[in-house]
Design a protein around this motif. Structure first.
Motif: not given
Length: 228
Positions: A136-137, A147-150, A192-193, A224-226
């Motif tokens: 999840s994001t 950049p987003q935490n995943v 978390v990446v 895959t991010l949305s």
């Protein structure tokens, strides 16, 4: 017959009767004992459910309503039970505890020894499977230009009880935490990446990947991010 002989014989008998102590006086005085706690008063050291690493709670029940109690042992503290005579102190140290209540130090104070959880014989751990259960994001749609935490969540599946080391890896990061495994399954810590970015809205959405591994069991997963 001598009329004076009988009174003479009575004198020793009378003296003997006066010298004999009463039966009650000869008996030992009863030993005073500290009053026992009410039969219903119970104290238990229990394993707190859902804790990993394991935590312990001290639970009291069956005490007089609103009673002030003093707990001594691995930790020392004073508390007041509720109207039902119950109270739970969370996350206490493992050890031996005794609860004191009522009276004063030398005036009929009562005590209850706290029960300990039963010892569990260790069983060798065998991890048969690992699963990445969720990715999840922070929000369902994110700004893909930064950049987003995943976050990856996972679990270990197997038999036995004991400490297990496992590995998370992905996006240039790797961690090797351990966990107190309890069959049939135990959750891992989250991994978390940071996601890569895209330069333009027409570019493909960024993708990230991670691998969870324990022993010979492995589970890789792509995400895959949305983009908003």
């Amino acid at each position: 017959m001598n009329p004076h002989a009988r009174p003479a014989l009575l004198v020793p008998l009378l003296a003997s009767a006066l010298a004999a102590p009463p039966v009650a006086a000869a008996q030992a005085a009863p030993v005073e004992r500290a009053p026992a706690a009410p039969a219903a008063a119970v104290c238990k050291l229990v394993v707190a459910p859902g804790t990993n690493p394991v935590e312990f709670d001290l639970t009291l029940a069956g005490f007089p309503s609103g009673q002030r109690v003093k707990v001594k042992g691995a930790e020392n503290f004073q508390r007041t039970v509720d109207a039902q005579g119950a109270f739970t102190e969370q996350d206490v140290k493992k050890g031996t505890y005794t609860v004191f209540f009522g009276g004063g130090r030398h005036q009929g104070q009562q005590q209850v020894a706290c029960e300990k959880p039963a010892r569990v014989a260790p069983v060798n751990v065998r991890i048969s499977e690992v699963q990445i259960t969720k990715v999840s994001t922070a929000t369902p749609k994110v700004d893909c230009t930064v950049p987003q935490n995943v976050t990856f969540e996972g679990k270990l599946i197997g038999t036995g009880t004991g400490t297990v080391e496992y590995t998370w890896s992905g996006q240039g990061r790797q961690t090797q935490p351990d966990v107190k495994f309890t069959a049939p399954e135990t959750a891992t810590v989250n991994f978390v990446v940071k996601s890569p970015t895209r330069a333009a809205a027409t570019d493909p959405p960024p993708r990230v990947s991670a691998v969870l591994k324990a022993g010979n069991a492995t589970d890789p997963q792509d995400f895959t991010l949305s983009c908003s």
